[in-house]
Design a protein around this motif. Sequence first.
Motif, short mmCIF file in Angstrom:
data_model
loop_
_atom_site.label_atom_id
_atom_site.label_comp_id
_atom_site.label_asym_id
_atom_site.label_seq_id
_atom_site.Cartn_x
_atom_site.Cartn_y
_atom_site.Cartn_z
N LEU A 136 0.95 -1.26 -0.05
CA LEU A 136 -0.06 -0.05 -0.07
C LEU A 136 1.00 1.38 0.03
CD1 LEU A 136 -1.93 -2.37 0.89
CD2 LEU A 136 -3.15 -0.54 2.42
N ARG A 137 0.41 2.18 -0.78
CA ARG A 137 1.24 3.50 -0.97
C ARG A 137 -0.09 4.64 -0.54
NH1 ARG A 137 2.88 1.33 -5.71
NH2 ARG A 137 5.28 0.24 -5.65
N TYR A 138 0.40 5.77 -0.08
CA TYR A 138 -0.08 6.82 -0.39
C TYR A 138 -0.30 7.39 -1.58
CZ TYR A 138 -0.28 6.94 4.86
OH TYR A 138 -0.55 6.48 6.05
N ARG A 139 -0.94 8.48 -1.96
CA ARG A 139 -0.90 9.09 -3.28
C ARG A 139 0.25 9.92 -3.65
NH1 ARG A 139 -3.95 8.63 -7.01
NH2 ARG A 139 -4.36 10.76 -7.46
N ASN A 140 1.11 9.95 -2.77
CA ASN A 140 2.10 10.80 -3.04
C ASN A 140 3.38 9.67 -3.37
OD1 ASN A 140 2.80 9.72 -0.33
ND2 ASN A 140 3.22 11.74 0.61
N ARG A 141 2.91 8.34 -3.37
CA ARG A 141 3.59 7.11 -3.65
C ARG A 141 4.60 6.91 -2.42
NH1 ARG A 141 0.50 8.09 -7.44
NH2 ARG A 141 1.01 7.67 -9.50
N HIS A 142 4.45 7.36 -1.42
CA HIS A 142 5.40 6.64 -0.22
C HIS A 142 4.60 5.53 0.25
CE1 HIS A 142 6.95 11.20 0.71
NE2 HIS A 142 7.55 10.40 -0.39
N ARG A 143 5.42 4.53 0.59
CA ARG A 143 4.75 3.61 0.94
C ARG A 143 4.58 3.36 2.30
NH1 ARG A 143 9.36 -1.10 -1.20
NH2 ARG A 143 8.62 -0.64 -3.44
N LEU A 144 3.37 2.68 2.67
CA LEU A 144 2.97 2.59 4.22
C LEU A 144 3.78 1.87 5.07
CD1 LEU A 144 0.44 3.82 2.72
CD2 LEU A 144 -0.87 2.64 4.39
N PRO A 145 4.34 2.36 6.16
CA PRO A 145 5.35 1.54 7.10
C PRO A 145 4.33 0.51 7.80
CG PRO A 145 4.77 3.68 8.04
CD PRO A 145 4.33 3.53 6.71
N GLU A 146 5.14 -0.44 8.41
CA GLU A 146 4.45 -1.43 9.17
C GLU A 146 3.91 -0.70 10.24
OE1 GLU A 146 5.42 -5.50 11.71
OE2 GLU A 146 7.04 -4.57 10.29
N GLY A 147 2.47 -1.23 10.54
CA GLY A 147 1.71 -0.63 11.58
C GLY A 147 0.68 0.47 11.11
N GLU A 148 0.90 0.92 9.89
CA GLU A 148 0.31 2.02 9.24
C GLU A 148 -0.91 1.34 8.38
OE1 GLU A 148 0.10 5.23 9.93
OE2 GLU A 148 1.34 4.74 11.72
N TYR A 149 -0.70 0.16 7.92
CA TYR A 149 -1.84 -0.08 6.98
C TYR A 149 -3.30 -0.07 7.89
CZ TYR A 149 1.19 -2.59 3.53
OH TYR A 149 1.93 -2.95 2.47
N PRO A 150 -4.29 0.07 6.87
CA PRO A 150 -5.66 0.55 7.49
C PRO A 150 -6.00 -0.78 8.53
CG PRO A 150 -5.53 1.37 5.29
CD PRO A 150 -4.27 0.55 5.65
N LEU A 151 -5.69 -2.09 7.85
CA LEU A 151 -6.01 -3.24 8.40
C LEU A 151 -5.33 -3.20 9.92
CD1 LEU A 151 -7.82 -5.84 7.97
CD2 LEU A 151 -5.59 -6.89 7.37
N GLU A 152 -4.14 -2.77 9.93
CA GLU A 152 -3.67 -2.82 11.15
C GLU A 152 -4.02 -1.68 12.20
OE1 GLU A 152 1.00 -4.34 10.03
OE2 GLU A 152 0.35 -2.20 9.43
N ARG A 153 -4.27 -0.49 11.65
CA ARG A 153 -4.78 0.51 12.31
C ARG A 153 -6.21 0.22 13.20
NH1 ARG A 153 -4.39 5.83 8.88
NH2 ARG A 153 -5.63 6.61 10.75
N VAL A 154 -7.06 -0.70 12.44
CA VAL A 154 -8.24 -0.78 12.87
C VAL A 154 -8.18 -1.99 13.89
CG1 VAL A 154 -8.93 -2.61 11.28
CG2 VAL A 154 -10.75 -1.30 12.31
N MET A 155 -7.12 -2.79 13.56
CA MET A 155 -7.19 -3.95 14.60
C MET A 155 -6.34 -3.41 16.22
SD MET A 155 -5.12 -7.22 12.56
CE MET A 155 -6.25 -8.10 11.63
N ALA A 156 -5.83 -2.13 16.00
CA ALA A 156 -5.38 -1.57 17.18
C ALA A 156 -6.51 -0.76 17.79
CB ALA A 156 -4.00 -0.53 16.82
N GLY A 157 -7.68 -0.87 17.34
CA GLY A 157 -8.89 -0.02 17.94
C GLY A 157 -9.04 1.11 17.25
N GLU A 158 -8.40 1.67 16.36
CA GLU A 158 -8.57 3.03 15.89
C GLU A 158 -9.69 3.14 14.84
OE1 GLU A 158 -6.08 6.34 13.12
OE2 GLU A 158 -4.94 4.38 13.92
N ALA A 159 -10.35 3.98 15.06
CA ALA A 159 -11.57 4.35 14.00
C ALA A 159 -11.02 5.61 13.30
CB ALA A 159 -12.93 4.86 14.83
#
Length: 410
Positions: free
Chosen positions: A67-90
């Motif tokens: 996964l990348r942001y629109r600026n082409r920067h890759r999402l680091p570990e822990g920043e994937y939407p799947l990981e964020r929701v697993m951490a309880g973040e809405a």
Amino acid sequence: MTPPVPPKHADTQQLRSIIAGVSDGVILIDPDQRIVWANQPALDMHGVPDLAGLGGTATGYRDRFELRYRNRHRLPEGEYPLERVMAGEAFDEVVVEVGLAGEADARWTHRIRSLVLTDEAGLPDLLVLILRDETERYDAEERFERSFNANPAPALILRLSDLRHIRVNRGFLEMTGYREDQVVGRSAYDVDVLEGAARRELAVERLREGRTIPQMEARLQLPDGREKCVVLAGQPIDIGSTACMLFTFADIDARQHAEAALRHSEERFALAFRALPVPAVLASAGDFRILLANEAFCHNTNRMEADVVGRSAKELPLWAEPEAAQVLMDKFRREGRLAGEDADLQVRDGGALACLISALVLVRSGALAATSRMLGCPPSSTATAEIRQARAPPSRTCRSASSPARRPSR
């Protein structure tokens, strides 16, 4: 007796039934971080045939998809939407580009939001990712951006909600001398392209209504204090879900300078033409309609300029002998010029003025008024008068050598 279904399981089944047919992608994650269910749109948005294709867990998902942001920067570990929701973040409205791991280019663009469903004790009970496929939209926007930036025609885009400029292309910057930071983010009051518009009130009204602004001339204020003449137009467009106005411009400075130079040239020509010592007219090519007549012509034919200009050779009439004149005009059309041809002009009192006619084409153009001929009627010299007298019948007399020969009325 069959034991009742646990309430938690029953609620999950109802939720699945509700969301199975929605167009958005939905992924359900158990608090133990397992991906437990996904509807068909979610699978299609990842190009997998079944739930196992998503990787089963956050780690498995990260291994399969990059996964990348629109600026082409890759999402680091822990920043994937799947990981964020697993951490309880809405979270709401996260846009990411999704590609298969190891591939250079992304395949999809997802807009993602999350829900954390809790139990009666307030603890996470079910984690939900809601995905919307924005691939076509963002691809279209990228194509528009490339086209907008590459288009040499000056243009800028104004956001209608707050009247701020959000895009400007190189053509506009080069035409005006502005820097990008002097335009983008600034309000329509700071960089007012409608300030010098010929129909400003109409343009402002259309802008407020988000309607098409018709083409009109305007004067743009440049950053160095100068003005530039342009033709502008406005077209309402949507950038994503944002209502905007696309302004386009055509630089007419050069054209206006050329038109002004042409006017000055025409004025100088008219002054010189009227000052010619010999009778002369400027006429159109089609019906030989008089466009300009000098003082010598009016004096020798006993006519006022207002009685001549705008009338055709036939309406005046210009020629004392129309048949003979037609032969000359046919020759002129064939050869493009006449030099020293005998012809008789009709004088207002009914007489005829014998002249030597010279004609040439001044301008060739598709416009009738621009395709012109000039007729010179030189005053007779002594030699010309003698030739006229020798050619004339005995009943005709010639005037003095200082003026054109005038035939009496018949």
